[in-house]
Design a protein around this motif. Sequence first.
Motif, PDB file in Angstrom:
ATOM      1  N   ASP A  63       0.663  -1.020   0.259  1.00 21.83           N
ATOM      2  CA  ASP A  63      -0.086   0.033  -0.590  1.00 21.83           C
ATOM      3  C   ASP A  63       0.854   1.132   0.298  1.00 21.83           C
ATOM      4  OD1 ASP A  63      -2.485  -1.005  -0.542  1.00 21.83           O
ATOM      5  OD2 ASP A  63      -3.062  -0.754   2.190  1.00 21.83           O
ATOM      6  N   PRO A  64       1.790   1.304   0.909  1.00 19.66           N
ATOM      7  CA  PRO A  64       3.022   2.815   0.899  1.00 19.66           C
ATOM      8  C   PRO A  64       3.311   2.773  -0.713  1.00 19.66           C
ATOM      9  CG  PRO A  64       2.795   1.644   3.103  1.00 19.66           C
ATOM     10  CD  PRO A  64       2.251   0.771   1.910  1.00 19.66           C
ATOM     11  N   VAL A  65       3.573   2.223  -1.076  1.00 23.22           N
ATOM     12  CA  VAL A  65       4.549   2.035  -2.146  1.00 23.22           C
ATOM     13  C   VAL A  65       3.461   2.668  -3.266  1.00 23.22           C
ATOM     14  CG1 VAL A  65       5.864   0.662  -3.919  1.00 23.22           C
ATOM     15  CG2 VAL A  65       5.486   0.053  -1.817  1.00 23.22           C
ATOM     16  N   TRP A  66       2.127   2.110  -2.796  1.00 26.15           N
ATOM     17  CA  TRP A  66       1.407   2.688  -4.485  1.00 26.15           C
ATOM     18  C   TRP A  66       0.567   3.914  -4.244  1.00 26.15           C
ATOM     19  CZ3 TRP A  66      -3.599   4.684  -4.115  1.00 26.15           C
ATOM     20  CH2 TRP A  66      -4.093   4.669  -6.134  1.00 26.15           C
ATOM     21  N   PHE A  67       0.757   4.470  -2.469  1.00 27.87           N
ATOM     22  CA  PHE A  67       0.557   5.429  -2.351  1.00 27.87           C
ATOM     23  C   PHE A  67       1.621   6.913  -2.814  1.00 27.87           C
ATOM     24  CE2 PHE A  67      -3.035   4.319   0.327  1.00 27.87           C
ATOM     25  CZ  PHE A  67      -4.177   5.117  -0.517  1.00 27.87           C
ATOM     26  N   GLY A  68       2.755   6.597  -2.592  1.00 31.18           N
ATOM     27  CA  GLY A  68       3.530   6.973  -2.877  1.00 31.18           C
ATOM     28  C   GLY A  68       3.584   7.535  -4.588  1.00 31.18           C
ATOM     29  N   TRP A  69       4.023   5.939  -5.562  1.00 32.11           N
ATOM     30  CA  TRP A  69       3.711   6.718  -6.725  1.00 32.11           C
ATOM     31  C   TRP A  69       2.881   6.922  -7.713  1.00 32.11           C
ATOM     32  CZ3 TRP A  69       2.586   0.563  -9.348  1.00 32.11           C
ATOM     33  CH2 TRP A  69       2.239   0.640 -10.828  1.00 32.11           C
ATOM     34  N   TYR A  70       1.302   6.824  -6.320  1.00 32.44           N
ATOM     35  CA  TYR A  70       0.390   7.689  -7.158  1.00 32.44           C
ATOM     36  C   TYR A  70       0.540   9.284  -6.465  1.00 32.44           C
ATOM     37  CZ  TYR A  70      -4.362  10.208  -6.082  1.00 32.44           C
ATOM     38  OH  TYR A  70      -4.842  11.069  -6.258  1.00 32.44           O
ATOM     39  N   PHE A  71       0.881   9.628  -6.009  1.00 30.92           N
ATOM     40  CA  PHE A  71       1.054  11.054  -5.346  1.00 30.92           C
ATOM     41  C   PHE A  71       2.162  11.879  -6.604  1.00 30.92           C
ATOM     42  CE2 PHE A  71      -0.457  10.460  -1.282  1.00 30.92           C
ATOM     43  CZ  PHE A  71      -2.041  11.579  -1.248  1.00 30.92           C
ATOM     44  N   ASP A  72       3.482  10.570  -6.311  1.00 33.01           N
ATOM     45  CA  ASP A  72       4.085  11.370  -7.578  1.00 33.01           C
ATOM     46  C   ASP A  72       4.143  12.063  -9.280  1.00 33.01           C
ATOM     47  OD1 ASP A  72       6.105  11.456  -5.356  1.00 33.01           O
ATOM     48  OD2 ASP A  72       6.909   9.683  -6.335  1.00 33.01           O
ATOM     49  N   TYR A  73       2.416  11.467  -9.819  1.00 31.17           N
ATOM     50  CA  TYR A  73       2.100  11.388 -10.628  1.00 31.17           C
ATOM     51  C   TYR A  73       1.278  12.233 -11.004  1.00 31.17           C
ATOM     52  CZ  TYR A  73      -0.957   6.914 -10.740  1.00 31.17           C
ATOM     53  OH  TYR A  73      -1.980   6.049 -10.151  1.00 31.17           O
ATOM     54  N   MET A  74       0.776  11.909  -9.859  1.00 32.79           N
ATOM     55  CA  MET A  74      -0.935  13.220 -10.371  1.00 32.79           C
ATOM     56  C   MET A  74      -0.718  14.997  -9.269  1.00 32.79           C
ATOM     57  SD  MET A  74      -4.210  13.587 -11.023  1.00 32.79           S
ATOM     58  CE  MET A  74      -4.223  11.982 -11.555  1.00 32.79           C
ATOM     59  N   PRO A  75      -0.427  15.191  -9.915  1.00 30.28           N
ATOM     60  CA  PRO A  75      -0.737  17.052  -9.736  1.00 30.28           C
ATOM     61  C   PRO A  75      -1.192  17.436  -8.382  1.00 30.28           C
ATOM     62  CG  PRO A  75      -0.788  16.768 -11.829  1.00 30.28           C
ATOM     63  CD  PRO A  75      -0.757  15.364 -10.881  1.00 30.28           C
ATOM     64  N   ALA A  76      -0.777  18.008  -7.904  1.00 33.96           N
ATOM     65  CA  ALA A  76      -2.295  18.453  -6.299  1.00 33.96           C
ATOM     66  C   ALA A  76      -3.109  19.457  -6.867  1.00 33.96           C
ATOM     67  CB  ALA A  76      -0.688  19.240  -5.404  1.00 33.96           C
ATOM     68  N   GLU A  77      -2.944  20.314  -7.632  1.00 36.05           N
ATOM     69  CA  GLU A  77      -4.217  20.568  -7.344  1.00 36.05           C
ATOM     70  C   GLU A  77      -5.106  20.069  -8.519  1.00 36.05           C
ATOM     71  OE1 GLU A  77      -1.539  21.232 -11.550  1.00 36.05           O
ATOM     72  OE2 GLU A  77      -0.910  21.083  -9.361  1.00 36.05           O
ATOM     73  N   MET A  78      -5.184  18.622  -8.886  1.00 31.75           N
ATOM     74  CA  MET A  78      -5.792  17.855  -9.485  1.00 31.75           C
ATOM     75  C   MET A  78      -6.869  16.822  -8.666  1.00 31.75           C
ATOM     76  SD  MET A  78      -4.484  17.230 -13.445  1.00 31.75           S
ATOM     77  CE  MET A  78      -5.093  16.335 -13.314  1.00 31.75           C
ATOM     78  N   ARG A  79      -5.359  16.828  -7.405  1.00 36.16           N
ATOM     79  CA  ARG A  79      -6.457  15.054  -6.511  1.00 36.16           C
ATOM     80  C   ARG A  79      -7.164  15.260  -6.268  1.00 36.16           C
ATOM     81  NH1 ARG A  79      -0.432  15.878  -3.738  1.00 36.16           N
ATOM     82  NH2 ARG A  79       0.876  15.297  -5.311  1.00 36.16           N
ATOM     83  N   GLY A  80      -7.674  16.102  -5.208  1.00 39.50           N
ATOM     84  CA  GLY A  80      -9.538  16.774  -4.767  1.00 39.50           C
ATOM     85  C   GLY A  80     -10.362  16.205  -6.354  1.00 39.50           C
TER      86      GLY A  80
END
Length: 432
Positions: A126-143
Amino acid sequence: MRRFCPRAVEPGELPRIEFWNVLTGAMGNIFMRTVFFFSPFFVYYAKACGFEHQHFGLLSFFMYLTVLFQLCSSHLERTFGNRKKLWLFLVLPGRAIFFWYVVTNLSPNGIIAVLVFGMILSNLADPVWFGWYFDYMPAEMRGRFWSKRTVIVSVGVLLATVLGAFAMWASPEDGKLTVCKWIMGIGVSMGVLDVILHAIFIPVPPKQPNHNHPIGELIIPLRNRKFRKWTLILASWSFATATMGPACLPFIMDDLQLGKNFLTLVFTITVLMFVGVMLGWKQMGQLIDKCGAKPVLLISHFLWALVPLLYYFANPENAVFMIGACFLLCGVFVSAGAANAWEKVKGELTPEDRTMFIAVLTVATTFASALGALLEAWFVHQYGVYNVFLLSLACRCFAFFLFFRLEMNSPQMTVKETIRFWWAGIGNGSHL
């Protein structure tokens, strides 16, 4: 093998990545909603194999403790060169082991062993997936993206659950267990396919290996005052909700007698929750982006704290209304509101420390949940299931007031301003 190597993600790739993230997310959630202990199919299978109430409490306790393995994962993720290969190596066998459900009727201890092993590997991944997701998805688009993902994934889970419930309803009594095992087998297949497609079609950005000592890494989050507050708040809330969590689905299926008709059961706990997600996903995502995560968390958790009252006053005559209202509220304010807001909170962590911070936070909250589940198992044996709901209500009310101490880097509106802003958006028919 190029698909498995780290590479830069171009902005033009994001629509395609979002598509595969949502599709595989739907598959993964269908897997979880068919074989895990919060699934009505699992509860039916487990009870047919001899599960008693104490087994559900014991299973919940062990399942929560498996989250401790996230600490090992976060260190591996920060030192291992290829996150995608590491994630694939961890999560694929963790999904495939659940085929054991299909080929045999396991004993209660066997069911617990399979689930615990699968959850150990899942928590390593799980932490690997979340780190992966946060690295490719820009912060302003996450919500907005996470809200959109939630509703589409919910559609997939809803359709799969309704089809499974119809199959259970239409099958003769002596064939329901076989049908249930087939449903879980299809769910496991979807989970394995989720992993394969995710690994093939979603690129992983490169990340510099970090060779810091793991003990030193564990201390880093705890030195952060704001993070310590987050941990205290979420751990307190997790403990409070876990004091009734393991009892809910068996209570709904047995005490409230909704398990006698799978179509009614699924309508009450799945369809109405999906309706809640549909009603709230877009407005909640935009509300979080415009007003901040904190006011949305306060509103959502205030209503979430009142959920035990709906269970306490439920009986077989009003079960569909009371439990349906509970899941409708949870769809709007938990799945679409609180979960989305916490993703925004996590996004404030610095990229280099995000994986370890999330792992420490998750371990703390899940260990608190394990203690809550253990208390629930003892309390329900001593005082009965209805008094468990009063215990959870008291714990939630205490934990709710801690949310006022939540600190955020970004500007936050007050709860009153947020409600006015939300109401104005509803009143003029806009989506904020």
